[in-house]
Design an enzyme around this catalytic site. Sequence first.
Site, mmCIF file in Angstrom:
data_model
loop_
_atom_site.group_PDB
_atom_site.id
_atom_site.type_symbol
_atom_site.label_atom_id
_atom_site.label_comp_id
_atom_site.label_asym_id
_atom_site.label_seq_id
_atom_site.Cartn_x
_atom_site.Cartn_y
_atom_site.Cartn_z
ATOM 1 N N LYS A 156 0.854 -1.203 0.000
ATOM 2 C CA LYS A 156 0.000 0.000 0.000
ATOM 3 C C LYS A 156 0.883 1.244 0.000
ATOM 4 O O LYS A 156 0.635 2.200 -0.738
ATOM 5 C CB LYS A 156 -0.916 0.007 1.235
ATOM 6 C CG LYS A 156 -2.025 -1.023 1.158
ATOM 7 C CD LYS A 156 -2.771 -1.190 2.472
ATOM 8 C CE LYS A 156 -3.732 -2.383 2.370
ATOM 9 N NZ LYS A 156 -4.371 -2.764 3.607
ATOM 10 N N GLN A 210 -5.114 -2.086 9.917
ATOM 11 C CA GLN A 210 -4.817 -3.360 9.265
ATOM 12 C C GLN A 210 -5.341 -4.497 10.132
ATOM 13 O O GLN A 210 -5.013 -4.588 11.313
ATOM 14 C CB GLN A 210 -3.283 -3.469 9.045
ATOM 15 C CG GLN A 210 -2.858 -4.608 8.144
ATOM 16 C CD GLN A 210 -3.345 -4.461 6.700
ATOM 17 O OE1 GLN A 210 -3.367 -3.361 6.153
ATOM 18 N NE2 GLN A 210 -3.746 -5.567 6.103
ATOM 19 N N ASP A 258 -11.573 2.327 4.374
ATOM 20 C CA ASP A 258 -11.754 0.889 4.157
ATOM 21 C C ASP A 258 -13.251 0.552 4.128
ATOM 22 O O ASP A 258 -13.623 -0.545 3.731
ATOM 23 C CB ASP A 258 -11.078 0.089 5.280
ATOM 24 C CG ASP A 258 -9.804 -0.619 4.821
ATOM 25 O OD1 ASP A 258 -9.616 -0.768 3.599
ATOM 26 O OD2 ASP A 258 -9.014 -1.027 5.689
#
Length: 297
Positions: free
Chosen positions: A52, A96, A119
């Site tokens: 990322k 994450q 997200d």
Amino acid sequence: METNIIKGKECAEKVLQNLSDKISALPTEETPILAVIMVGDNEASQIYVRNKQKAAAKIGMGCEVMEFSSSIGENALLEVIDELNSNHHINGIIVQLPLPSHIDTLKVLSRIRSSKDVDGFGPYNSGLLSYNSEQAVISATPKGIMHLLLSTGIELKGKNAVVIGRSNIVGKPIAMLLTNHNCTVTLAHSKTTNLPDIIKTSDIVVAACGRAKMIKGDWLKEGAVVIDVGINRIDGKLCGDVDYDSAIGKASYITPVPGGVGPMTIAMLLSNTFEAFIRQQSEPECSCGKSGCHCHH
Ligand code: NDP
């Protein structure tokens, strides 16, 4: 039957190039910035986060990775999120996953301000998705999958689709998106008893169960469109949840692993961050001061 390979990598490169052009054309000195919170030293997470970071750097987007030991307490993590929520330079925040078991994942995801939840895992954006609202931030993997499906040009309306896997981050949102696109959707999981029979009648198969090569070519309906989300390793070699070799000749379209859904996930995350940046530029930040505030989204 000829099987067309859906080239996720190429598609992702186009999305990233487009984002890069948009970022370099921004009138202000500001650049979108994504904050990534990583807890513990999960090897797969480290690889995903590095990818990322690399992709963000390539398109001129900022990416600040904050790493914490797996012993960090839940309250300390919530405080980190509160600070990022109120930091006007940060446009997107992701945590994450997975988090260590002593931390309540839902509590943490709920704390991210909905306008920065790039997200789309928080309950607010998940709820908007179930309302088929255009305001929903759609999580990266499902959004990438829809992008790939639509890129084939096939009509989705009225198709039978099966999604194998019901996680909150992949299975459920993709099932919702397919429903919103007028497919008739079966959401299968580990307790589903007749999976091969369901797959046999499905025009679209989305495999997201994390079981290497579990779905066999002879389970597929002739001409099915197959999206393989799985990332597994057999003897160190990457493979999906679909037995790719046996699906060739049976499916009309298939995504490869690697080079299919994976690159699209990163491209869509950065795309969501860019969109959040643009929205935040045009809408004043909420002044209520409450973390996780929904007065402004
Ligand atoms: P989870 O482990 O959270 O969920 C797996 C799901 O698959 C569960 O719902 C589980 O059922 C179901 N399942 C497990 N075994 C079977 C079985 N034998 N038959 C039917 N269903 C089964 O995984 P994720 O959703 O996070 O990820 C799924 C896969 O996708 C993984 O390989 C992951 O690495 C990959 N992935 C890839 C991404 C990408 O960018 N390409 C992004 C995210 C994930 P139950 O609920 O009953 O336990």
